[in-house]
Design an enzyme around this catalytic site. Structure first.
Site, PDB file in Angstrom:
ATOM      1  N   ASP A  39       0.823  -1.210   0.000  1.00  0.00           N
ATOM      2  CA  ASP A  39       0.000   0.000   0.000  1.00  0.00           C
ATOM      3  C   ASP A  39       0.858   1.262   0.000  1.00  0.00           C
ATOM      4  O   ASP A  39       0.524   2.255  -0.651  1.00  0.00           O
ATOM      5  CB  ASP A  39      -0.929   0.023   1.223  1.00  0.00           C
ATOM      6  N   SER A  84     -14.859 -22.601 -29.634  1.00  0.00           N
ATOM      7  CA  SER A  84     -15.479 -23.253 -28.479  1.00  0.00           C
ATOM      8  C   SER A  84     -15.075 -24.726 -28.506  1.00  0.00           C
ATOM      9  O   SER A  84     -14.432 -25.182 -29.448  1.00  0.00           O
ATOM     10  CB  SER A  84     -16.983 -23.082 -28.503  1.00  0.00           C
ATOM     11  N   LYS A 123     -12.465 -27.410 -16.421  1.00  0.00           N
ATOM     12  CA  LYS A 123     -13.297 -26.511 -17.230  1.00  0.00           C
ATOM     13  C   LYS A 123     -13.881 -25.486 -16.273  1.00  0.00           C
ATOM     14  O   LYS A 123     -14.847 -25.737 -15.555  1.00  0.00           O
ATOM     15  CB  LYS A 123     -14.401 -27.267 -17.956  1.00  0.00           C
ATOM     16  N   CYS A 436     -41.804 -33.288  19.551  1.00  0.00           N
ATOM     17  CA  CYS A 436     -43.014 -33.959  19.981  1.00  0.00           C
ATOM     18  C   CYS A 436     -42.865 -34.274  21.460  1.00  0.00           C
ATOM     19  O   CYS A 436     -41.813 -34.731  21.895  1.00  0.00           O
ATOM     20  CB  CYS A 436     -43.188 -35.247  19.179  1.00  0.00           C
TER      21      CYS A 436
HETATM   22  S1  IVH Z   1      -9.915 -24.176 -24.320  1.00  0.00           S
HETATM   23  C1  IVH Z   1     -10.032 -24.529 -28.588  1.00  0.00           C
HETATM   24  N1  IVH Z   1      -9.737 -24.727 -21.791  1.00  0.00           N
HETATM   25  O1  IVH Z   1     -15.075 -23.269 -22.216  1.00  0.00           O
HETATM   26  C2  IVH Z   1     -10.490 -24.553 -27.226  1.00  0.00           C
HETATM   27  N2  IVH Z   1     -11.680 -23.579 -22.545  1.00  0.00           N
HETATM   28  O2  IVH Z   1     -16.269 -23.738 -25.286  1.00  0.00           O
HETATM   29  C3  IVH Z   1     -10.673 -23.219 -26.660  1.00  0.00           C
HETATM   30  N3  IVH Z   1     -13.273 -23.033 -20.762  1.00  0.00           N
HETATM   31  O3  IVH Z   1     -16.208 -20.406 -22.752  1.00  0.00           O
HETATM   32  C4  IVH Z   1     -11.026 -23.196 -25.246  1.00  0.00           C
HETATM   33  N4  IVH Z   1     -12.109 -23.899 -19.112  1.00  0.00           N
HETATM   34  O4  IVH Z   1     -13.866 -20.086 -21.699  1.00  0.00           O
HETATM   35  C5  IVH Z   1     -10.487 -24.162 -22.748  1.00  0.00           C
HETATM   36  N5  IVH Z   1      -9.413 -25.263 -19.557  1.00  0.00           N
HETATM   37  C6  IVH Z   1     -10.156 -24.705 -20.518  1.00  0.00           C
HETATM   38  C7  IVH Z   1     -11.398 -24.096 -20.257  1.00  0.00           C
HETATM   39  C8  IVH Z   1     -12.130 -23.547 -21.297  1.00  0.00           C
HETATM   40  C9  IVH Z   1     -13.199 -23.259 -19.438  1.00  0.00           C
HETATM   41  C10 IVH Z   1     -14.405 -22.372 -21.429  1.00  0.00           C
HETATM   42  C11 IVH Z   1     -14.026 -21.285 -22.356  1.00  0.00           C
HETATM   43  C12 IVH Z   1     -15.199 -21.215 -23.292  1.00  0.00           C
HETATM   44  C13 IVH Z   1     -15.670 -22.616 -23.301  1.00  0.00           C
HETATM   45  C14 IVH Z   1     -15.206 -23.300 -24.580  1.00  0.00           C
END
Ligand code: IVH
Length: 682
Positions: A39, A84, A123, A436
């Site tokens: 800080d 995705s 994930k 009870c």
């Molecule tokens: S890899 C080519 N790794 O999952 C792959 N995604 O559909 C690109 N997510 O909303 C993504 N944990 O944010 C990857 N360990 C992980 C992940 C991850 C969460 C999410 C990502 C996206 C969705 C992918």
């Protein structure tokens, strides 16, 4: 004004120090200086930047506190599209095997060839973020959007301590990193606590809280909400200092770690389908201890050349898959609220749910614990509710969905009667539960109540332990207490593991117990808050059972030891026809006891009016025993000696109290003297 050279140098020093401390604090979780030192450096840099605004660069640590509010977010076209991942629909371990099989097939790997290596990750349940660095400085943080174009949320992401604002020397001059912004569970709970106190709306879960924060136009607000970040892929390197390409995905994550990005410690490399299945199971077992939410695990083919070979289908890579877990939360409706009666008489409201598959099992019940919990959650019959079952935890109702409440749904009221035996249910002051009061007349409490009745300190019926009681009740031989005294040795001998001799013994013990002691019988009835001592005091005071059963509350209150709670408990118990009937039946079956003259009050006791002080160690009596003996005869036992003290009872190593007694001329007794006093000849 152009800052002087020493100011420029000092700002750079401060900034370097703050970046280093910040990385150690946020990313490595291993700070080397106290918060106050951080800080202090921070304020010093802020002061310099106020004096010379040109020192305030985009990567300055001071930018983490938020910038002026925006009116909208700018759009950002991703240089590398944000993809995705395909989701494996089979949430069992088989899902992992299916992925491995597919990969081997696509790559034409024969069945007897060695297993494929996979990088495995969590994930994270947050939102995807792309971070772009130019010349080592964070220049843009963008949401995924439609994968091609996202929103520029840089001001908000700068407030996230785990996101490096600046990279160490040697990092590529253009770098794009992908990862997840999320909120940890404890941070989420604290945030909601704060929202509640400020009268603001609560977030449904950490993901919503993170998403809402990232999309804040006012980064000042974002800075006050604790977001975190995990990097999970390296999307782009360009320009100077681009290192030779990594061979594996895992190596590229190691590089990111080296440049200061947080990479989740669960990330590892495993071998083949077995490795995937293990990881899926390990993470499942640890899920509730992670401190943040995940919605599965991610498997990625580790070798980057294999990834290239596998390529993409539309926007999804063939080399990765998300393998989820059965959802832990689901919506269902409340069909009713039942009351369960426990073995000790505790009434528990339980919501009956339309069957719903959650956390891997079908859930039909969720406990509402007690009246206060049920009120707090305000669950009503007909409500749509969020049910959660995490791991092996008992399912619970997280919240209701207010907009789906059917009209006319009535607030839950705890019943005032036991649903099993219809006795009065009572909730005593300072207790959470209704109970009870039926005890021996309540089917739900039968076993517990009979075992207590037969126990050593109550009727002391030898051989009638909890195993036998269980058997007698389960085989319907004993439906209430009176049935016990109707048992014949032949009935018992027919029970499994019951020798003829022991059957005889139990019958004898039952027969012997008919010649009872009233205080033990009263205690054995299991009236709440009536322990052994209270039972004795009641018998001493009233003399007989009928007097106790008929005494109004005021009369009960006159007994030593009996306060309003005990009086209410006794009155409620004996006001119920079922309890009086039970006592009548037992008497008819031959149970009897000696009754005595009532001792209306303390006044009639031998030592009434005397005050004694106990000090030192007596040869045979403990201090509690001596006190109990004295009090039973109406004496008071005080803690300190005064002129009003009648006697001081002194044992070994008596100290200042004995001295004081001698100084004041108070009579001193030893244990023998005490016994003589109690026997009526001081
Ligand atoms: S890899 C080519 N790794 O999952 C792959 N995604 O559909 C690109 N997510 O909303 C993504 N944990 O944010 C990857 N360990 C992980 C992940 C991850 C969460 C999410 C990502 C996206 C969705 C992918």
């Amino acid at each position: 004004m152009q800052p002087p050279a020493d100011a420029i140098e000092r700002a750079a020093q401060l900034s370097d120090a703050l970046h280093a401390h910040g990385h150690r604090y946020y990313v490595l979780d291993a700070p080397t200086v106290p918060d106050a030192e951080y800080d202090r450096l921070f304020s010093a840099l802020q002061a310099l930047e106020r004096a010379y605004p040109s020192l305030k660069t985009a990567d300055s640590p001071t930018q983490r506190v938020g910038a002026s509010p925006l009116t909208s977010f700018a759009q950002v076209t991703h240089q590398v599209p944000m993809l995705s991942i395909r989701t494996e629909t089979d949430t069992s371990a088989e899902g992992a095997k299916a992925f491995d099989l597919r990969i081997r097939k696509e790559l034409d790997i024969p069945p007897d060839a060695p297993p494929v290596d996979y990088a495995v990750e969590l994930k994270f349940d947050g939102l995807a973020m792309s971070l772009r660095y130019e010349e080592g400085v964070l220049v843009c943080a963008a949401t995924r959007g439609d994968g091609a174009v996202g929103e520029d949320v840089t001001a908000n992401i700068r407030t996230v301590g785990q996101v490096p604002l600046r990279l160490p020397p040697g990092a590529p001059s253009v770098l794009e990193v992908r990862g997840e912004i999320y909120m940890a569970r404890p941070d989420f709970e604290r945030l909601n606590e704060r929202q509640l106190q400020a009268g603001q709306k609560l977030f449904a879960n950490p993901r919503n809280a993170a998403a809402g924060t990232v999309r804040q136009l006012d980064s000042g607000i974002a800075s006050s909400r604790p977001l975190r970040f995990f990097a999970y892929s390296l999307a782009l390197m360009q320009g100077r200092d681009v290192p030779p390409p990594a061979r594996t995905h895992y190596d590229s994550l190691e590089r990111l770690r080296g440049w200061g990005f947080p990479v989740c410690a669960w990330t590892r490399v495993v071998s083949g389908a077995d490795g995937l299945v293990h990881f899926h199971n390990d993470v499942n077992a640890a899920r509730d201890t992670l401190g943040f939410d995940i919605d599965g695990v991610v498997y990625k083919v580790n070798a980057l050349d294999l990834q290239r070979q596998l390529g993409f289908v539309s926007r999804e890579p063939r080399w990765a898959v998300a393998h989820k877990y059965p959802a832990q939360e689901a919506l269902t409706t409340v069909e009713g609220i039942d009351i369960q009666v426990g073995r000790t008489g505790k009434l528990t409201p339980v919501a009956k749910l339309s069957p719903v598959f959650v956390g891997g099992v079908t859930v039909t019940n969720a406990t509402l614990h007690n009246e206060d919990e049920a009120r707090r959650k305000d669950v009503r019959v007909g409500d749509t509710v969020v049910v959660r079952r995490a791991g092996d935890v008992i399912p619970e109702i997280v919240s209701i969905v207010p907009e789906r409440r059917p009209p006319g749904a009535e607030a839950f009221l705890m019943p005032r009667q036991c649903p099993v035996c219809h006795s009065v249910a009572l909730r005593f002051e300072d207790e959470a539960d209704y109970r009870c009061t039926g005890g021996l007349v309540c089917g739900a409490q039968r076993k517990e109540a009979i075992t207590h009745f037969a126990s050593r300190k109550a009727m002391d019926i030898e051989g009638l332990g909890d195993k036998l009681v269980e058997l007698l009740v389960d085989t319907n031989r004993v439906k209430d207490l009176s049935d016990l005294y109707r048992l014949r040795a032949e009935d018992l001998a027919r029970l499994p593991r019951m020798a003829e001799k022991s059957a005889q013994n139990v019958i004898h013990a039952l027969e012997a117990s008919k010649q009872a002691q009233l205080p033990r019988f009263l205690f054995g009835l299991g009236i709440r808050h009536v322990g052994e001592a209270t039972a004795k005091a009641l018998v001493r005071h009233f003399g007989g059972l009928d007097a106790i059963m008929d005494a109004p509350e005021e009369a009960l209150l006159a007994v030593d030891d009996v306060g309003p709670v005990v009086a209410l408990s006794l009155r409620t118990f004996f006001d119920q026809p079922s309890q009086r009937d039970m006592v009548r039946q037992l008497r008819e079956l031959g149970l009897h006891w000696q009754e005595s003259e009532p001792q209306a009050s303390r006044e009639s006791l031998a030592l009434n009016g005397l005050t004694l002080v106990l000090t030192g160690t007596l040869p045979t009596l403990s201090r509690d025993e001596a006190k109990a003996l004295l009090e039973a005869q109406g004496a008071k036992v005080a803690g300190s000696v005064s002129k009003k003290t009648s006697y001081v009872v002194a044992g070994a190593e008596a100290g200042s109290k004995l001295e004081k007694a001698q100084a004041l001329g108070v009579a001193v007794l030893d244990e023998a003297g005490l016994m003589a006093l109690l026997a009526g000849n001081p």
